[in-house]
Design a protein around this motif. Sequence first.
Motif, mmCIF file in Angstrom:
data_model
loop_
_atom_site.group_PDB
_atom_site.id
_atom_site.type_symbol
_atom_site.label_atom_id
_atom_site.label_comp_id
_atom_site.label_asym_id
_atom_site.label_seq_id
_atom_site.Cartn_x
_atom_site.Cartn_y
_atom_site.Cartn_z
ATOM 1 N N THR A 165 0.854 -1.178 0.000
ATOM 2 C CA THR A 165 0.000 0.000 0.000
ATOM 3 C C THR A 165 0.894 1.233 0.000
ATOM 4 O O THR A 165 2.116 1.123 0.187
ATOM 5 N N GLU A 166 0.320 2.387 -0.177
ATOM 6 C CA GLU A 166 1.122 3.614 -0.162
ATOM 7 C C GLU A 166 1.821 3.801 1.176
ATOM 8 O O GLU A 166 2.990 4.205 1.225
ATOM 9 N N GLU A 167 1.134 3.486 2.263
ATOM 10 C CA GLU A 167 1.733 3.637 3.592
ATOM 11 C C GLU A 167 2.881 2.642 3.776
ATOM 12 O O GLU A 167 3.939 2.988 4.321
ATOM 13 N N GLU A 168 2.670 1.412 3.321
ATOM 14 C CA GLU A 168 3.727 0.396 3.439
ATOM 15 C C GLU A 168 4.936 0.765 2.585
ATOM 16 O O GLU A 168 6.082 0.573 3.001
ATOM 17 N N TYR A 169 4.661 1.314 1.419
ATOM 18 C CA TYR A 169 5.754 1.750 0.553
ATOM 19 C C TYR A 169 6.533 2.892 1.207
ATOM 20 O O TYR A 169 7.768 2.919 1.162
ATOM 21 N N LYS A 170 5.831 3.820 1.828
ATOM 22 C CA LYS A 170 6.458 4.975 2.467
ATOM 23 C C LYS A 170 7.426 4.517 3.562
ATOM 24 O O LYS A 170 8.555 4.994 3.659
ATOM 25 N N VAL A 171 6.980 3.563 4.377
ATOM 26 C CA VAL A 171 7.829 3.041 5.451
ATOM 27 C C VAL A 171 9.051 2.342 4.859
ATOM 28 O O VAL A 171 10.187 2.557 5.302
ATOM 29 N N PHE A 172 8.819 1.507 3.849
ATOM 30 C CA PHE A 172 9.909 0.790 3.197
ATOM 31 C C PHE A 172 10.917 1.758 2.599
ATOM 32 O O PHE A 172 12.133 1.617 2.779
ATOM 33 N N TYR A 173 10.422 2.763 1.904
ATOM 34 C CA TYR A 173 11.283 3.745 1.246
ATOM 35 C C TYR A 173 12.156 4.493 2.265
ATOM 36 O O TYR A 173 13.371 4.654 2.070
ATOM 37 N N GLU A 174 11.551 4.928 3.348
ATOM 38 C CA GLU A 174 12.293 5.696 4.369
ATOM 39 C C GLU A 174 13.365 4.843 5.032
ATOM 40 O O GLU A 174 14.481 5.319 5.287
ATOM 41 N N GLU A 175 13.033 3.581 5.314
ATOM 42 C CA GLU A 175 14.012 2.701 5.949
ATOM 43 C C GLU A 175 15.121 2.318 4.971
ATOM 44 O O GLU A 175 16.267 2.114 5.377
ATOM 45 N N LEU A 176 14.782 2.213 3.706
ATOM 46 C CA LEU A 176 15.779 1.916 2.684
ATOM 47 C C LEU A 176 16.826 3.026 2.613
ATOM 48 O O LEU A 176 18.032 2.763 2.521
ATOM 49 N N LEU A 177 16.373 4.255 2.683
ATOM 50 C CA LEU A 177 17.294 5.392 2.644
ATOM 51 C C LEU A 177 18.199 5.430 3.870
ATOM 52 O O LEU A 177 19.360 5.830 3.794
ATOM 53 N N LYS A 178 17.665 4.995 5.021
ATOM 54 C CA LYS A 178 18.423 5.044 6.266
ATOM 55 C C LYS A 178 19.346 3.843 6.455
ATOM 56 O O LYS A 178 20.219 3.858 7.319
ATOM 57 N N ALA A 179 19.141 2.818 5.683
ATOM 58 C CA ALA A 179 19.873 1.567 5.881
ATOM 59 C C ALA A 179 21.380 1.746 5.703
ATOM 60 O O ALA A 179 21.846 2.528 4.875
ATOM 61 N N GLU A 180 22.123 0.994 6.488
ATOM 62 C CA GLU A 180 23.582 1.041 6.400
ATOM 63 C C GLU A 180 24.046 0.317 5.136
ATOM 64 O O GLU A 180 23.575 -0.771 4.822
ATOM 65 N N LYS A 181 24.950 0.936 4.420
ATOM 66 C CA LYS A 181 25.459 0.364 3.172
ATOM 67 C C LYS A 181 26.884 -0.137 3.365
ATOM 68 O O LYS A 181 27.605 0.336 4.241
ATOM 69 N N VAL A 182 27.293 -1.085 2.527
ATOM 70 C CA VAL A 182 28.682 -1.544 2.537
ATOM 71 C C VAL A 182 29.538 -0.435 1.954
ATOM 72 O O VAL A 182 29.299 0.028 0.837
ATOM 73 N N LYS A 183 30.526 0.015 2.696
ATOM 74 C CA LYS A 183 31.353 1.140 2.253
ATOM 75 C C LYS A 183 32.388 0.670 1.225
ATOM 76 O O LYS A 183 33.027 -0.360 1.405
ATOM 77 N N PRO A 184 32.556 1.433 0.154
ATOM 78 C CA PRO A 184 33.578 1.073 -0.833
ATOM 79 C C PRO A 184 34.967 1.225 -0.242
ATOM 80 O O PRO A 184 35.187 2.039 0.668
ATOM 81 N N LYS A 185 35.906 0.437 -0.749
ATOM 82 C CA LYS A 185 37.276 0.562 -0.287
ATOM 83 C C LYS A 185 37.879 1.847 -0.839
ATOM 84 O O LYS A 185 37.380 2.433 -1.789
ATOM 85 N N ASP A 186 38.973 2.271 -0.216
ATOM 86 C CA ASP A 186 39.584 3.551 -0.574
ATOM 87 C C ASP A 186 39.915 3.667 -2.063
ATOM 88 O O ASP A 186 39.794 4.728 -2.654
ATOM 89 N N PHE A 187 40.339 2.542 -2.666
ATOM 90 C CA PHE A 187 40.775 2.592 -4.068
ATOM 91 C C PHE A 187 39.620 2.455 -5.046
ATOM 92 O O PHE A 187 39.815 2.532 -6.250
ATOM 93 N N GLU A 188 38.410 2.248 -4.541
ATOM 94 C CA GLU A 188 37.280 1.985 -5.423
ATOM 95 C C GLU A 188 36.488 3.260 -5.715
ATOM 96 O O GLU A 188 36.148 4.018 -4.814
ATOM 97 N N ASN A 189 36.193 3.450 -6.982
ATOM 98 C CA ASN A 189 35.354 4.560 -7.419
ATOM 99 C C ASN A 189 34.071 3.955 -7.967
ATOM 100 O O ASN A 189 34.074 3.313 -9.003
ATOM 101 N N LEU A 190 32.950 4.142 -7.252
ATOM 102 C CA LEU A 190 31.710 3.475 -7.628
ATOM 103 C C LEU A 190 31.126 4.066 -8.908
ATOM 104 O O LEU A 190 30.708 5.210 -8.950
ATOM 105 N N VAL A 191 31.108 3.249 -9.953
ATOM 106 C CA VAL A 191 30.515 3.630 -11.234
ATOM 107 C C VAL A 191 29.551 2.522 -11.622
ATOM 108 O O VAL A 191 29.965 1.452 -12.038
ATOM 109 N N TYR A 192 28.246 2.772 -11.468
ATOM 110 C CA TYR A 192 27.257 1.726 -11.718
ATOM 111 C C TYR A 192 26.822 1.701 -13.168
ATOM 112 O O TYR A 192 26.746 2.741 -13.825
#
Length: 434
Positions: free
Chosen positions: A194-221
Motif C-alpha cells: 500500500t502507499e503507507e507500506e511503501y512509504k515506510v519501506f522507502y524511508e528505511e531503505l534510505l536510512k539503511a547502512e550500506k557496505v562502504k567502498p574501499k579507498d581505491f574503489e570509485n563506484l561507477v554503476y
Amino acid sequence: MEEVIVIGGGLAGSEASYRLANMGLRVLLYEMRPNQYTPAHRTDKLAELVCSNTLGSLEITSGAGLLKAEMEMLNSLIVEAGRYAYVPAGTALAVDRELFSEYITRKITEHPNIKLIREEVKKVPRDRVVIIASGPLTSKALAEDIKELIGFDYLYFYDAISPIVEADSVDFSKGFWASRYGKGGDDYFNCPLTEEEYKVFYEELLKAEKVKPKDFENLVYFEGCMPIEELAERGYKTLLFGPMKPVGLKDPHTRKEPFAVVQLRKENKEGTLLSLVGFQTRMTYSEQKRVLRLIPCLRNAVFVKLGSMHRNTFIQSNRILTPFLNMRKYENIFFAGQITGVEGYIASAGTGLLAGINAGRLIKGKPLVVPSEETMLGSLVRYITIKEGTLQPMSPVLGLLPPLEKKVKDKQERKRLLSERAIKAMQSWILELT
C-alpha cells in the motif's frame, strides 16, 4: 592438431571452446576455480550464473530474445543449456542454475577436443591464438597483464546481486501470482504494498547502512543494474518506475492496481527458491534482512543468499578490438564476454561464439567474419568495437539495429519487421560460413 588457448570458463569461454572444438580444433581451456575464486563465484562449475538466473526475454521482438534466436541458429551451447535447465518465468528464459552449469560442464569435459586446465593464467601468451574470456571478475595478476597488453587504463563498474529467499518462508496469502500484462502465465509472485507500506519501506531503505567502498574503489554503476538504494536516492517515486513498478498488474484481492509491487521469480525447477527481481543492493547483510522484511509478503522471509557488490572490469573495445573481436595490435589475440563491454549473460555468450568462430577461421587460414549489422549479434559487436568516445557497457537492444527502409509507425509492427529482417540476415550469413 592446431591448438587455441581459451582463458576463462564462464559463459563466453565455454561457448568459444565448444565452438572451436566442434570445428575440429584442440582447445586448452583455463579456469582458475576451484584453486582461486572470485568475490562472486561459489562453485567450480563452468558457466556459473552469479547474478540473476534469467538469460533475458525469449520474445523475438526484444533484443535479448532476438540474440538468443540468432545464437540458436548457430548451435549455441549456452542457449542449448538454457533450454535444458529451463524454469517458467513468463516470457523470460530463466534456468535452474545448478542444472545449467552442470550441463555445460559435462559437455565441455566430455568433449574429446577440449582439455580443461584448472590453473590461473597470469600472463597472456603473445605468440599463440588466444581468446581472453576472463570475465568481469578477472584476477588481479591477469588484469595487470591485460592492462599492459592493451596499453589503456581499465574502466570499471559495479554489479549488485539480488537476494534469494526460501519459498516456504513467503506469505503467499498477501500476494498473487501473475505476469505483467498477463504475458507468459502466472510465473511471478507479486508482493503488493500500500502507499503507507511503501512509504515506510522507502524511508528505511534510505536510512539503511550500506557496505562502504574501499579507498581505491570509485563506484561507477551500470544504469541497467542499479542498486535499489541508489535508485531510491533519486526520488520518492523512482522505484515505482523501476523494480517496484505496479503497471500491468491487478491484485485479485482488491481488483485494483497496487501502489507498489515487488516481484519474485523462481530460481529452480522445483520453485523452492525465489529471487527478488531487480533488487540488487549494497546494503549490509543485517540491514537487507531488516529492510526487505518490511515487505508484507516477506515478513518472515528466510534468505538463502543476500545481495552483494562486486567489481566488473571491461576494456575500451572501441580502441582495442576489430569487429572480429581480435586485437588491432595482435590479430591472434581475441576478447570475448563482459570484459569486452557487452552487458548480460546472453550478450557475453554471443561474443564468445563469434570469437570462437573467428579464432578457428584464423587458424584455418580463412578470412575473419562478422554478421551483418542487421543482425543483433552483428550490431552489438559493431557498437562495442566502433563506437566513438568512451564506451559504456551495452545490452542487446533493438535500438542498435539500423532502421527499416520504410518508416513504420506502429511500434510492435516495427519490432516484428526488424526481427524478421535480422533472422533472414543471420540465415544468409550462416550459408556464407559453410
